[in-house]
Design a protein around this motif. Structure first.
Motif, short mmCIF file in Angstrom:
data_model
loop_
_atom_site.label_atom_id
_atom_site.label_comp_id
_atom_site.label_asym_id
_atom_site.label_seq_id
_atom_site.Cartn_x
_atom_site.Cartn_y
_atom_site.Cartn_z
N THR A 3 -37.74 10.76 15.09
CA THR A 3 -37.72 11.87 14.24
C THR A 3 -39.19 12.56 14.39
O THR A 3 -39.17 13.40 15.06
N LEU A 20 -35.72 -3.51 6.92
CA LEU A 20 -35.99 -2.09 6.40
C LEU A 20 -37.05 -1.58 6.96
O LEU A 20 -37.13 -0.49 7.32
N ASP A 21 -38.23 -2.47 7.41
CA ASP A 21 -39.47 -1.98 7.73
C ASP A 21 -39.14 -1.58 9.39
O ASP A 21 -39.65 -0.47 9.90
N GLN A 22 -38.70 -2.57 9.88
CA GLN A 22 -38.17 -2.25 11.45
C GLN A 22 -37.50 -0.76 11.47
O GLN A 22 -37.48 0.06 12.37
N LYS A 23 -36.25 -0.71 10.68
CA LYS A 23 -35.51 0.61 10.75
C LYS A 23 -36.06 1.81 10.25
O LYS A 23 -35.80 2.77 10.81
N LEU A 24 -37.24 1.81 9.43
CA LEU A 24 -38.17 2.88 9.16
C LEU A 24 -39.12 3.34 10.28
O LEU A 24 -38.92 4.40 10.52
N ASP A 25 -39.38 2.11 11.12
CA ASP A 25 -40.32 2.68 11.95
C ASP A 25 -39.55 3.19 13.10
O ASP A 25 -39.93 4.19 13.82
N LEU A 34 -36.81 4.88 12.60
CA LEU A 34 -36.41 6.48 12.06
C LEU A 34 -37.84 7.34 12.56
O LEU A 34 -37.60 8.59 12.83
N MET A 35 -38.96 6.89 12.01
CA MET A 35 -40.04 7.73 12.29
C MET A 35 -40.29 8.06 13.62
O MET A 35 -40.61 9.04 14.17
N GLU A 36 -40.05 6.86 14.48
CA GLU A 36 -40.21 7.01 16.15
C GLU A 36 -39.31 8.27 16.54
O GLU A 36 -39.58 8.94 17.60
#
Length: 253
Positions: free
Chosen positions: A221, A210-215, A217-219
């Motif tokens: 967007t 989850l943390d890697q996916k959120l990172d 996604l932030m990168e």
């Protein structure tokens, strides 16, 4: 070299950079890895695999051949082993707080003699590791390890000041070839310690991540949007300043 599928399609081989730029629906990620410089199995496993392919009457001859080859390989390093042991002996005695035994007619080694033994020992260690197909850690590899968190992440800090910085400096300056090698090494450690590695592997990780996916996604967007808006915002700010009569403060020379 590995090509990864993109958009459910496998990219055809030989696709050039210009072709990829012209195609909006195709994308390929290329990873280039150097070939392995060693056989990634132990000698006993390798010998056993070869023996299993031989006839029973030939296996004894194969064992004798292996012993002969190992003896020849060790013979090439007899002088090197003796020189390394002799050069390291006074430093090993000092580290163990024991007496450095030598003939009674000889005096204790002077500082220039110890410096020469140090340099010869480092040279021999360097050549042995190179002969074993180890390679020095380069700037690019260190930057990659740091950016991808592949470096040691234990709660510890290296005290570089505790290490001798003159020994490796003399070693790198001893020949022009070594000076060229030194330029490609990380400055934070090259004059304090030699870091070798051999071979490369693939890191695999499974889970929700989850943390890697959120990172990511932030990168893709927020950060990507801010990067695109950075230049237009600067231009708009410059126009506003020019309209109200404000000038940018010139940096002091």
């Amino acid at each position: 070299m590995v090509d990864r599928q993109a958009g459910g399609r496998t990219m055809p081989p030989g696709l050039g950079v210009s072709d990829r730029q012209q195609s909006s629906r195709r994308h390929v990620d290329t990873f280039v890895c150097p070939p392995e410089k060693h056989i990634s199995v132990t000698s006993s496993e390798l010998k056993q695999a070869i023996k299993n392919r031989l006839e029973l009457e030939d296996r004894g001859t194969f064992e004798e051949l292996c012993k002969l080859m190992e003896g020849m390989a060790n013979f090439d390093f007899v002088d090197l082993k003796f020189r390394m042991t002799n050069n390291f002996l006074p430093f090993g005695c000092g580290a163990r707080n024991t007496i450095f035994l030598q003939r009674s007619s000889k005096n204790l080694p002077t500082t220039p003699v110890l410096d020469k033994k140090e340099e010869e020992f480092i040279e021999d260690v360097y050549e042995v590791l190179r002969s074993s197909h180890y390679t020095l850690l380069t700037n690019e590899e260190w930057d990659l390890a740091t950016s991808e968190n592949f470096n040691l992440n234990l709660p510890m800090e290296v005290n570089w000041e505790y290490m001798d910085k003159n020994l490796l400096v003399r070693f790198w300056q001893s020949t022009p070839g070594r000076e060229a090698i030194r330029k490609a090494l990380p400055d934070c450690m090259a004059d304090r310690i030699l870091v070798f590695h051999r071979g490369m592997g693939t890191e695999k990780l499974s889970g929700l991540l989850l943390d890697q996916k959120l990172d990511l996604l932030m990168e893709y967007t927020v950060f990507a949007l801010l990067e695109k808006l950075e230049q237009p915002l600067k231009e708009a700010l410059d126009k506003v300043r020019s309209l109200i009569g404000l000038q940018k403060q010139q940096p002091q020379q």
